[in-house]
Design a protein around this motif. Sequence first.
Motif, mmCIF file in Angstrom:
data_model
loop_
_atom_site.group_PDB
_atom_site.id
_atom_site.type_symbol
_atom_site.label_atom_id
_atom_site.label_comp_id
_atom_site.label_asym_id
_atom_site.label_seq_id
_atom_site.Cartn_x
_atom_site.Cartn_y
_atom_site.Cartn_z
ATOM 1 N N THR A 163 0.723 -1.128 -0.100
ATOM 2 C CA THR A 163 -0.151 0.003 -0.009
ATOM 3 C C THR A 163 0.741 1.362 -0.005
ATOM 4 O O THR A 163 1.950 1.302 0.552
ATOM 5 N N PRO A 164 0.351 2.508 -0.597
ATOM 6 C CA PRO A 164 1.210 3.516 -0.452
ATOM 7 C C PRO A 164 1.440 3.822 0.787
ATOM 8 O O PRO A 164 1.048 3.724 1.828
ATOM 9 N N PRO A 165 2.869 4.357 0.950
ATOM 10 C CA PRO A 165 3.562 4.876 2.104
ATOM 11 C C PRO A 165 2.561 6.142 2.647
ATOM 12 O O PRO A 165 2.263 6.800 2.056
ATOM 13 N N PRO A 166 2.672 6.407 4.083
ATOM 14 C CA PRO A 166 2.411 7.519 4.815
ATOM 15 C C PRO A 166 2.539 8.937 3.949
ATOM 16 O O PRO A 166 3.700 9.139 3.583
ATOM 17 N N GLY A 167 1.420 9.606 3.536
ATOM 18 C CA GLY A 167 1.749 10.904 3.027
ATOM 19 C C GLY A 167 1.522 10.682 1.492
ATOM 20 O O GLY A 167 1.683 11.887 0.903
ATOM 21 N N ARG A 168 1.283 9.719 0.904
ATOM 22 C CA ARG A 168 1.156 9.645 -0.563
ATOM 23 C C ARG A 168 -0.072 9.284 -0.860
ATOM 24 O O ARG A 168 -0.803 9.642 -1.673
ATOM 25 N N GLY A 169 -0.846 8.401 -0.130
ATOM 26 C CA GLY A 169 -2.285 7.752 -0.407
ATOM 27 C C GLY A 169 -3.278 8.759 0.633
ATOM 28 O O GLY A 169 -2.998 8.991 1.914
ATOM 29 N N HIS A 170 -4.247 9.440 -0.073
ATOM 30 C CA HIS A 170 -4.997 10.140 0.591
ATOM 31 C C HIS A 170 -6.607 9.532 0.793
ATOM 32 O O HIS A 170 -7.616 10.353 1.323
ATOM 33 N N GLY A 171 -6.949 8.594 0.117
ATOM 34 C CA GLY A 171 -8.355 7.957 -0.024
ATOM 35 C C GLY A 171 -8.790 7.624 1.179
ATOM 36 O O GLY A 171 -10.049 8.184 1.591
ATOM 37 N N LEU A 172 -8.169 6.684 1.879
ATOM 38 C CA LEU A 172 -8.741 6.615 3.362
ATOM 39 C C LEU A 172 -8.540 7.554 4.306
ATOM 40 O O LEU A 172 -9.725 7.593 5.135
ATOM 41 N N ALA A 173 -7.607 8.171 4.137
ATOM 42 C CA ALA A 173 -7.811 9.388 5.157
ATOM 43 C C ALA A 173 -8.666 10.437 4.870
ATOM 44 O O ALA A 173 -9.369 10.881 5.955
ATOM 45 N N GLY A 174 -9.127 10.652 3.790
ATOM 46 C CA GLY A 174 -10.195 11.421 3.327
ATOM 47 C C GLY A 174 -11.574 10.840 3.697
ATOM 48 O O GLY A 174 -12.466 11.402 4.279
ATOM 49 N N LEU A 175 -11.666 9.679 3.684
ATOM 50 C CA LEU A 175 -12.781 8.741 4.154
ATOM 51 C C LEU A 175 -13.105 9.093 5.598
ATOM 52 O O LEU A 175 -14.210 9.405 6.038
ATOM 53 N N ARG A 176 -11.900 9.116 6.426
ATOM 54 C CA ARG A 176 -12.076 9.157 7.800
ATOM 55 C C ARG A 176 -12.524 10.635 8.095
ATOM 56 O O ARG A 176 -13.605 10.929 9.121
ATOM 57 N N LEU A 204 -20.692 11.559 10.897
ATOM 58 C CA LEU A 204 -21.581 10.349 10.893
ATOM 59 C C LEU A 204 -21.463 9.648 12.128
ATOM 60 O O LEU A 204 -21.973 8.605 12.650
ATOM 61 N N ASP A 205 -20.199 10.098 12.908
ATOM 62 C CA ASP A 205 -19.778 9.279 14.081
ATOM 63 C C ASP A 205 -18.988 7.886 13.630
ATOM 64 O O ASP A 205 -19.242 7.025 14.246
ATOM 65 N N GLY A 206 -18.801 7.889 12.330
ATOM 66 C CA GLY A 206 -18.541 6.274 11.690
ATOM 67 C C GLY A 206 -16.934 6.287 12.268
ATOM 68 O O GLY A 206 -16.234 7.196 12.494
ATOM 69 N N VAL A 207 -16.798 5.017 12.136
ATOM 70 C CA VAL A 207 -15.382 4.456 12.631
ATOM 71 C C VAL A 207 -14.643 3.704 11.432
ATOM 72 O O VAL A 207 -15.339 2.637 11.081
ATOM 73 N N LEU A 208 -13.739 3.988 11.023
ATOM 74 C CA LEU A 208 -13.063 3.405 9.884
ATOM 75 C C LEU A 208 -11.712 2.550 10.392
ATOM 76 O O LEU A 208 -10.807 3.422 10.913
ATOM 77 N N GLU A 209 -11.860 1.210 10.430
ATOM 78 C CA GLU A 209 -10.367 0.412 10.714
ATOM 79 C C GLU A 209 -9.721 -0.104 9.473
ATOM 80 O O GLU A 209 -10.389 -0.850 8.848
#
Length: 418
Positions: free
Chosen positions: A348-361, A367-372
């Motif tokens: 997976t992309p190293p920290p600082g390069r992938g923004h998809g999951l961070a944007g989802l959080r 919605l008080d959603g929890v992403l693991e």
Amino acid sequence: MDQRTFLAARADRWFRARPVRLDLLLTALTWLVLGLPGAALAGATGLLVATVTIAPLVLRRRFPVVVLCWSAAAFAGQLLLVPIPLPANAAQAIVVYTVAAHVGSPVVRMLALALAVTGCLAGGLRWSTPPDQTRNALVIGVTLAVCSVLIAVIGELVRGGRANVRELHEARRQRDRLAEQRRRMLAAAEIHDIVAHSLTVVIVQADAGGYAAGTTPSWRPADAGAVLSTIAGTARTALAEVRGVIAMLHEPESAEEPPGVAVHRDDVQRLVDAVRAAGLPVVVTGPPAWFDEVPAAVRLAVFRTVREALTNVLKHAGRDATARLTVERHGDAVRATVEDDGRGPDTTPPPGRGHGLAGLRERLDVLDGVLETGPAPDRGFRVSLTLPGVFGPDPGWLSGVPRDPRGTPDSQPGGGDR
């Protein structure tokens, strides 16, 4: 009653938009009602003093400090020239109110109040009559001073109320700006996700088609047609979703709704079919029938998470990977899980390069959603979303067997905890 209130409100708005005309009208009425009687009480001198006292009210909003000084001087002249109070002295009360309501400097406001109290006490001494002149002077002076203080307090309350209204309006404008900025940021993130997923599918299909055409002797035009059909379908779906996001940005009534097209259970299935057509096997458990009954924001959050997770599997898991999608209910929460058996998180992309999951959080916070996210128990990578409080408390559902809104157990596979 309503009509009178409506006319009063219209008059209030008209005068607020024309303060100079209001002050001119107030000055004229004050002179007619309170100024002219000065001639009957103290002759020409009384009329002159009343006119000099009332006339500056025309400028009371534009130059309140100047009008205050003029009023104090006029009152001092009255004490010297006229041995009795005049109705025109009410103009001094208007000046005290104006300074308290319109002057921002606390020093000037306190000075106005001090002048008013001093004038009241001096007037009590000048206008008191025997017998018991001292007592009369105190009664008159203290009574007038208390009235002046009350008038100043009313002006302070009006000034404070105006300041509060301005702050409320500014806070509302700031809130609207932040809401519009947030909507645009969410729309930009949504378009990014749509484009990223669609281009990933297109690239995978194009690469696979090019590879097969160059290395497989049995490659046929029908195979090329299937690849091109998948690419065209993916592009059309992405275009429709982007248009949906842009359309919602232009609808003011959707300001509180998350930008994006309406999502249903069939849309999740079409997403899975597109990923399968790109060459990734996907084992699906859900979403069950109750998925279409949950709030639109919940459906959109699940769809975004599934799309981002499957896109990452396509990008990073490798050719032999298999993805498993599960959408189920846990008590009053909805849980969506995407797990693969590919090469694992090292790809997976190293920290600082992938923004998809961070944007989802960030988008799930509302919605008080929890992403693991993290490595799967055996191999590969796992993405799990939990949205609490979707169904509300219902003791009949605590067993973990989901039911649709009519109260019957859902017969779809993967509908709940097994």
